[in-house]
Design an enzyme around this catalytic site. Sequence first.
Site, PDB file in Angstrom:
ATOM      1  N   THR A   9      52.237  -4.101   4.054  1.00 13.36           N
ATOM      2  CA  THR A   9      52.423  -4.282   2.612  1.00 13.36           C
ATOM      3  C   THR A   9      51.697  -5.520   2.093  1.00 13.36           C
ATOM      4  O   THR A   9      51.730  -5.799   0.896  1.00 13.36           O
ATOM      5  CB  THR A   9      53.928  -4.421   2.291  1.00 13.36           C
ATOM      6  N   GLY A  10      51.050  -6.272   2.971  1.00 10.84           N
ATOM      7  CA  GLY A  10      50.394  -7.521   2.553  1.00 10.84           C
ATOM      8  C   GLY A  10      48.941  -7.318   2.176  1.00 10.84           C
ATOM      9  O   GLY A  10      48.421  -6.202   2.204  1.00 10.84           O
ATOM     10  N   SER A  38      60.925  -4.525   2.968  1.00  6.75           N
ATOM     11  CA  SER A  38      60.070  -3.396   2.570  1.00  6.75           C
ATOM     12  C   SER A  38      60.414  -2.091   3.263  1.00  6.75           C
ATOM     13  O   SER A  38      59.779  -1.064   2.979  1.00  6.75           O
ATOM     14  CB  SER A  38      58.608  -3.727   2.893  1.00  6.75           C
ATOM     15  N   CYS A 126      39.714 -16.558   9.187  1.00 13.77           N
ATOM     16  CA  CYS A 126      38.649 -15.985   8.351  1.00 13.77           C
ATOM     17  C   CYS A 126      37.449 -16.924   8.174  1.00 13.77           C
ATOM     18  O   CYS A 126      36.300 -16.505   8.305  1.00 13.77           O
ATOM     19  CB  CYS A 126      39.208 -15.584   6.997  1.00 13.77           C
ATOM     20  N   LYS A 205      41.280 -25.597  12.595  1.00  8.59           N
ATOM     21  CA  LYS A 205      40.979 -24.257  13.129  1.00  8.59           C
ATOM     22  C   LYS A 205      39.463 -24.102  13.235  1.00  8.59           C
ATOM     23  O   LYS A 205      38.939 -23.548  14.201  1.00  8.59           O
ATOM     24  CB  LYS A 205      41.521 -23.164  12.192  1.00  8.59           C
ATOM     25  N   HIS A 234      35.253 -16.212   1.018  1.00  6.57           N
ATOM     26  CA  HIS A 234      35.166 -17.656   1.226  1.00  6.57           C
ATOM     27  C   HIS A 234      33.684 -18.047   1.250  1.00  6.57           C
ATOM     28  O   HIS A 234      32.844 -17.296   1.763  1.00  6.57           O
ATOM     29  CB  HIS A 234      35.761 -18.047   2.583  1.00  6.57           C
TER      30      HIS A 234
HETATM   31  N1  LIG Z   1      44.431 -13.333   3.637  1.00  8.61           N
HETATM   32  C1  LIG Z   1      43.443 -13.560   4.487  1.00  8.61           C
HETATM   33  O1  LIG Z   1      42.262 -13.674   4.132  1.00  8.61           O
HETATM   34  C2  LIG Z   1      43.719 -13.690   5.940  1.00  8.61           C
HETATM   35  C3  LIG Z   1      42.642 -13.762   6.809  1.00  8.61           C
HETATM   36  C4  LIG Z   1      42.875 -13.855   8.174  1.00  8.61           C
HETATM   37  C5  LIG Z   1      44.155 -13.882   8.625  1.00  8.61           C
HETATM   38  N2  LIG Z   1      45.217 -13.812   7.758  1.00  8.61           N
HETATM   39  C6  LIG Z   1      46.550 -13.829   8.324  1.00  8.61           C
HETATM   40  O2  LIG Z   1      47.155 -12.550   8.159  1.00  8.61           O
HETATM   41  C7  LIG Z   1      48.543 -12.676   7.956  1.00  8.61           C
HETATM   42  C8  LIG Z   1      48.948 -11.985   6.662  1.00  8.61           C
HETATM   43  O3  LIG Z   1      48.213 -12.528   5.584  1.00  8.61           O
HETATM   44  P1  LIG Z   1      48.226 -11.863   4.131  1.00  8.61           P
HETATM   45  O4  LIG Z   1      47.241 -12.609   3.361  1.00  8.61           O
HETATM   46  O5  LIG Z   1      48.136 -10.377   4.221  1.00  8.61           O
HETATM   47  O6  LIG Z   1      49.723 -12.255   3.626  1.00  8.61           O
HETATM   48  P2  LIG Z   1      50.659 -11.509   2.579  1.00  8.61           P
HETATM   49  O7  LIG Z   1      49.878 -10.846   1.525  1.00  8.61           O
HETATM   50  O8  LIG Z   1      51.650 -12.538   2.181  1.00  8.61           O
HETATM   51  O9  LIG Z   1      51.410 -10.379   3.467  1.00  8.61           O
HETATM   52  C9  LIG Z   1      52.274 -10.705   4.497  1.00  8.61           C
HETATM   53  C10 LIG Z   1      52.701  -9.447   5.236  1.00  8.61           C
HETATM   54  O10 LIG Z   1      53.514  -9.822   6.351  1.00  8.61           O
HETATM   55  C11 LIG Z   1      54.771  -9.128   6.268  1.00  8.61           C
HETATM   56  N3  LIG Z   1      55.845  -9.972   6.779  1.00  8.61           N
HETATM   57  C12 LIG Z   1      56.199 -11.202   6.376  1.00  8.61           C
HETATM   58  N4  LIG Z   1      57.293 -11.620   7.073  1.00  8.61           N
HETATM   59  C13 LIG Z   1      57.597 -10.642   7.924  1.00  8.61           C
HETATM   60  C14 LIG Z   1      58.620 -10.457   8.896  1.00  8.61           C
HETATM   61  N5  LIG Z   1      59.531 -11.404   9.140  1.00  8.61           N
HETATM   62  N6  LIG Z   1      58.656  -9.305   9.598  1.00  8.61           N
HETATM   63  C15 LIG Z   1      57.730  -8.319   9.358  1.00  8.61           C
HETATM   64  N7  LIG Z   1      56.762  -8.426   8.442  1.00  8.61           N
HETATM   65  C16 LIG Z   1      56.688  -9.571   7.727  1.00  8.61           C
HETATM   66  C17 LIG Z   1      54.948  -8.886   4.787  1.00  8.61           C
HETATM   67  O11 LIG Z   1      55.916  -7.859   4.604  1.00  8.61           O
HETATM   68  P3  LIG Z   1      56.831  -7.801   3.255  1.00  8.61           P
HETATM   69  O12 LIG Z   1      55.954  -7.225   2.189  1.00  8.61           O
HETATM   70  O13 LIG Z   1      57.929  -6.906   3.658  1.00  8.61           O
HETATM   71  O14 LIG Z   1      57.264  -9.199   2.973  1.00  8.61           O
HETATM   72  C18 LIG Z   1      53.525  -8.485   4.401  1.00  8.61           C
HETATM   73  O15 LIG Z   1      53.274  -7.171   4.784  1.00  8.61           O
HETATM   74  C19 LIG Z   1      48.830 -14.174   7.998  1.00  8.61           C
HETATM   75  O16 LIG Z   1      49.199 -14.517   9.314  1.00  8.61           O
HETATM   76  C20 LIG Z   1      47.508 -14.787   7.650  1.00  8.61           C
HETATM   77  O17 LIG Z   1      47.368 -16.082   8.179  1.00  8.61           O
HETATM   78  C21 LIG Z   1      45.021 -13.707   6.429  1.00  8.61           C
END
Ligand SMILES: NC(=O)c1ccc[n+]([C@@H]2O[C@H](COP(=O)([O-])OP(=O)(O)OC[C@H]3O[C@@H](n4cnc5c(N)ncnc54)[C@H](OP(=O)(O)O)[C@@H]3O)[C@@H](O)[C@H]2O)c1
Length: 329
Positions: A9-10, A38, A126, A205, A234
Amino acid sequence: MKVAVVGATGMVGEVMLKVLEERNFPFTELMLVASERSVGKEIKFKNKTYKVIGLADAVANKPDVALFSAGGDTSLEWAPKFAEAGTTVIDNSSAWRMDTTKKLIVPEINADQLTKADKIIANPNCSTIQLVMTLAPLHKKYGIKRIIVSTYQSITGTGLKAVKQLENELAGVKGEMAYPYPIHKNAIPHCDVFEENGYTKEEMKLVRETQKILDDRSIAVTATAVRIPTEGGHSESVNIEFENDFDVTDIRKLLSQTPGVVVQDNTDVNTYPMPIYANGKDDVFVGRIRRDGSQPNSLNLWIVSDNLRKGAATNTIQIAEYLVAHNLI
Ligand SMILES: NC(=O)c1ccc[n+]([C@@H]2O[C@H](COP(=O)([O-])OP(=O)(O)OC[C@H]3O[C@@H](n4cnc5c(N)ncnc54)[C@H](OP(=O)(O)O)[C@@H]3O)[C@@H](O)[C@H]2O)c1
């Protein structure tokens, strides 16, 4: 092939689904997993509606591969449980990247390290992925001594909460803050938390992951990471000092022959990489390639890539594709 997308969902999860569909990743069963908040929510994928399930149910279903993007705490707790059930986890959080028992993979650079025994595989940060995609061929040919990198990072790198913060600011609505300050009309020199050395975790990082992926701890890296109110990718200003001298034309040629890297570099017609071009694409775009005349063997360049695609979802799925193609899952 049973596939679980954890964090479906993220922001990354949503792009993960898009990339799975675009690349026609082969699976017989798909599990969409998120937090308890969710569970039961419906998500459409390839004209089929899926109900989001919780982590425990997903482990019990024993997926062959789980693509994790649900934050570090979730990974630390749940990736080992999936691995124990026989699942290969590819994790987007920072939880496992510097663990010496885990591989940190950018397929174009080091996927050949992977074996069947790797049950938790780390996807780099990233901003590191786009940097090393550009540095790897240059390091091989000229030997990198030192890198100075300054990032201009998209709000999509912080996740949905940050995108919402900017939307609220643009609409003049008070809401939850992803950052300690407004991001609209601002540049915040603070990505992730501060470490004891005065650098942010995002900056460190870039240092640690670059050395690990290029497999060379002697490369000196110093970084400043800045959040700006853009979407689509980025950007990075990078200064590189090489062991050996180079010809700028050769560098341009080498980068344009590197798979996954696209050179956009013609200042006569104002051609250079920008997030509005990188948005939604899988490549790493490089431009403003020029000699740094202030010291020997030094080069400046500008790198842009979509942090949600090559910086996260695409790289993860490329790792999964490699595992499938080499019979490693
Ligand atoms: N955004 C980027 O460019 C990027 C790049 C590389 C890596 N990342 C990494 O990818 C991860 C997610 O990033 P995002 O940007 O997609 O964040 P986001 O939009 O905030 O989404 C977070 C996701 O994680 C789920 N989640 C949170 N807490 C959880 C739990 N306790 N159990 C199960 N699911 C849980 C959320 O589910 P709900 O909707 O149910 O809360 C949602 O699906 C992070 O670790 C981030 O560091 C992000």
